[in-house]
Design a protein around this motif. Structure first.
Motif, mmCIF file in Angstrom:
data_model
loop_
_atom_site.group_PDB
_atom_site.id
_atom_site.type_symbol
_atom_site.label_atom_id
_atom_site.label_comp_id
_atom_site.label_asym_id
_atom_site.label_seq_id
_atom_site.Cartn_x
_atom_site.Cartn_y
_atom_site.Cartn_z
ATOM 1 N N THR A 55 0.772 -1.105 0.123
ATOM 2 C CA THR A 55 -0.085 0.107 -0.037
ATOM 3 C C THR A 55 1.105 1.109 0.000
ATOM 4 N N GLU A 57 1.210 3.272 2.118
ATOM 5 C CA GLU A 57 1.756 3.594 3.626
ATOM 6 C C GLU A 57 3.025 2.559 3.737
ATOM 7 N N ASN A 59 2.451 -0.920 3.917
ATOM 8 C CA ASN A 59 1.945 -2.337 4.378
ATOM 9 C C ASN A 59 1.710 -3.301 3.296
ATOM 10 N N THR A 60 2.309 -4.405 3.621
ATOM 11 C CA THR A 60 2.182 -5.707 2.747
ATOM 12 C C THR A 60 1.355 -6.793 2.867
ATOM 13 N N ASN A 61 1.173 -7.636 1.992
ATOM 14 C CA ASN A 61 0.171 -8.660 2.331
ATOM 15 C C ASN A 61 0.523 -9.627 1.201
#
Length: 119
Positions: A55, A57, A59-61
């Motif tokens: 993202t 920001e 943030n990872t997934n």
């Protein structure tokens, strides 16, 4: 204008590593940093699936199948997104696509880069 361009695919033995790169040179830096970036892959005869996402920001997934082996990152100054792939398996074989979603919701796809893992 905002189409990503992938590179870094190739043929590798099982257990090896590759790093994919995705660059979008025609967008300005503020656009790059505000977008959501992801990598998808499509194996022969299968549907395209999400591999990893990052993202604005940071943030990872990850897909469960790649957790602990793949890492998505981005280098804002170069407007480049990376996918570091370690401990590759034959089932990681496929065409890997870079995906970009802008803040307005528009989506761009790269042309794809082939990754082949030999067992």
């Amino acid at each position: 204008q905002g189409q990503p361009v992938e590179s870094g695919g190739g043929l590798v033995q099982a257990g090896g590593s590759l790093r994919l790169s995705c660059v979008c040179p025609r967008i300005i830096l503020s656009t790059f940093t505000g977008d959501t970036w992801a990598w998808y892959r499509q194996a022969p005869g299968k549907e395209r699936e999400l591999v990893a996402i990052i993202t604005p920001e940071g943030n990872t997934n990850y897909a469960d199948s790649v957790k602990g082996r793949f890492t998505i990152s981005k280098y804002n100054a170069k407007k480049t997104t990376y996918l570091q792939m370690n401990s590759l398996k034959s089932e990681d074989t496929g065409v890997y696509y870079c995906y970009r979603q802008s803040q307005s919701g528009s989506v761009d796809w790269g042309q794809g880069t082939q990754v082949t893992v030999s067992s």
